[in-house]
Design an enzyme around this catalytic site. Structure first.
Site, PDB file in Angstrom:
ATOM      1  N   SER A  38       0.808  -1.218   0.000  1.00  0.00           N
ATOM      2  CA  SER A  38       0.000   0.000   0.000  1.00  0.00           C
ATOM      3  C   SER A  38       0.840   1.266   0.000  1.00  0.00           C
ATOM      4  O   SER A  38       0.316   2.342  -0.240  1.00  0.00           O
ATOM      5  CB  SER A  38      -0.957   0.014   1.193  1.00  0.00           C
ATOM      6  OG  SER A  38      -0.243  -0.021   2.405  1.00  0.00           O
ATOM      7  N   ASP A 276      -0.567   8.652   8.570  1.00  0.00           N
ATOM      8  CA  ASP A 276      -1.537   7.953   9.418  1.00  0.00           C
ATOM      9  C   ASP A 276      -0.859   6.991  10.395  1.00  0.00           C
ATOM     10  O   ASP A 276      -1.514   6.148  10.989  1.00  0.00           O
ATOM     11  CB  ASP A 276      -2.544   7.199   8.544  1.00  0.00           C
ATOM     12  CG  ASP A 276      -1.868   6.205   7.617  1.00  0.00           C
ATOM     13  OD1 ASP A 276      -0.644   6.002   7.730  1.00  0.00           O
ATOM     14  OD2 ASP A 276      -2.563   5.613   6.773  1.00  0.00           O
ATOM     15  N   HIS A 279       1.772   5.129   6.777  1.00  0.00           N
ATOM     16  CA  HIS A 279       2.214   5.639   5.481  1.00  0.00           C
ATOM     17  C   HIS A 279       2.686   7.082   5.595  1.00  0.00           C
ATOM     18  O   HIS A 279       2.214   7.828   6.445  1.00  0.00           O
ATOM     19  CB  HIS A 279       1.052   5.561   4.478  1.00  0.00           C
ATOM     20  CG  HIS A 279       0.390   4.220   4.431  1.00  0.00           C
ATOM     21  ND1 HIS A 279      -0.723   3.919   5.182  1.00  0.00           N
ATOM     22  CD2 HIS A 279       0.708   3.096   3.759  1.00  0.00           C
ATOM     23  CE1 HIS A 279      -1.074   2.663   4.962  1.00  0.00           C
ATOM     24  NE2 HIS A 279      -0.221   2.125   4.106  1.00  0.00           N
TER      25      HIS A 279
END
Ligand SMILES: *[C@@H]1O[C@H](CO)[C@@H](O)[C@H](O)[C@H]1NC(C)=O
Ligand SMILES: *[C@@H]1O[C@H](CO)[C@@H](O)[C@H](O)[C@H]1NC(C)=O
Ligand SMILES: *[C@@H]1O[C@H](CO)[C@@H](O)[C@H](O)[C@H]1NC(C)=O
Length: 312
Positions: A38, A276, A279
């Site tokens: 991600s 967050d 990331h």
């Protein structure tokens, strides 16, 4: 009451194809094909697991764009904006970008409470599998590989919160030395794997990019580079690292039978490193991209635009 938290640690690998916005005249990559988690995903995760909500995407896109950041990712800066359907002729001239490791290591600490030594034991397997994937791509005609190593994971708020280091396991900036040791071990083995692949795949150009050192420099010298609170999430809800595994950045609460979304943003993500807790922010991704794109953190030390050349 918290009904669901929107905190998914870097998820399964996704493959994405991109048209290159500013093709390099020298190497002329017609496409970038990314294999990553991600940290470099531009939509596959949200397509598979449901939409990512605001404030993800706010800084650059002003709406969620399927990315786990407030804006663009390193892969976006590499020069890619428009998704395309791969044409067969693209495969052999494409730049294959690879960004793995964070999940493989983090899951051991985060979900399985493993020790660094236990994690080290399974790392060679992961790299064997990566080598097979790269050889398969080479077998299909792929030649140009841009391979990121993994970040100093022991400096990321979600892992610091999950596995707080003892005083004697903390480095001078407050990162977890035991988690970083696992990341460094992975990187050393990855670099060896890439060196071996250079021997086995003589026509390939494989660039190993030391993301770890670039990110560690940013985190350890944050204020020098205009950033603050390097070990705290920008979007989070309290605690030493401003990270709460059950709440996350986007909190869904039920008030009188209605689900309400609450966000917990910092004032200025442009001076923050972690978005967050898992990331990076767009500002930090841009900083890292600016450091790695000229070759200063690469072996061989060639810039992104020349990543089709073999110089080893
Ligand atoms: C995690 O493992 C350590 C030993 O490595 C043990 O002391 C601790 O209790 C474990 N924590 C959990 C939550 O299982
Ligand atoms: C990676 O390996 C090469 C040799 O293959 C070496 O010269 C280089 O310093 C290594 N890079 C890092 C960051 O360890
Ligand atoms: C929930 O409903 C009750 C009864 O209608 C009301 O008094 C209360 O203010 C509501 N709470 C919120 C947060 O809206």
């Amino acid at each position: 009451m918290v009904v669901s938290a929107n905190m998914s640690p870097p998820t399964a690998l996704s493959l994405a194809f991109f048209a290159v916005a500013a093709a390099s005249p020298l190497c002329d990559f017609p496409a970038i094909i990314n294999l990553g988690d991600s940290n470099s995903d531009t939509g596959a995760v949200s397509a598979a697991f449901g939409p990512i909500l605001r404030p993800y995407g706010d800084t650059h896109f002003h709406m969620p764009m399927g990315r786990y950041s407030d804006g663009r990712l390193i892969i976006d800066f590499i020069g890619v904006f428009k998704k395309l359907l791969p044409k067969h002729s693209h495969f052999s001239r494409a730049l294959y970008t690879i960004d793995i490791g964070q999940n493989d290591i983090a899951y051991g600490f985060y979900y399985f409470n493993m020790t660094t030594n236990q994690i080290k034991l399974y790392i060679p397997d992961i790299l064997d599998r990566l080598a097979i994937i790269i050889k398969n791509i080479y077998g299909e005609g792929g030649r140009f590989f841009w391979i990121h190593n993994t970040a100093p994971l022991g400096c990321l708020p979600y892992l610091l919160d999950n596995t707080p280091p003892a005083a004697d396991q903390t480095d001078h900036i407050g990162c977890s030395a035991v988690i970083n040791e696992a990341a460094q071990y992975f990187n050393t083995k990855l670099n060896e794997t890439v060196a071996e692949l250079r021997r086995e795949l003589p026509a390939a150009a494989l660039t190993y990019v030391d993301i770890y050192s670039a990110k560690y420099r940013l985190i350890s010298k944050a204020s020098e580079h205009g950033f603050e609170y390097p070990l705290q999430a920008c979007c989070g809800k309290g605690g030493k690292y401003n990270f709460n595994r059950m709440i996350g950045c986007v909190e869904r609460v039920v008030v009188n039978g209605t689900v309400i979304v609450r966000t917990h943003m910092c004032n200025d993500p442009s001076v923050r490193i972690s978005f967050d807790g898992i990331h990076f922010t767009e500002a930090a991704n841009k900083w890292v991209f600016d450091r790695i794109s000229h070759g200063a953190y690469s072996y061989p030390p060639i810039p992104l635009k020349k990543a089709c050349l073999r110089r080893v």
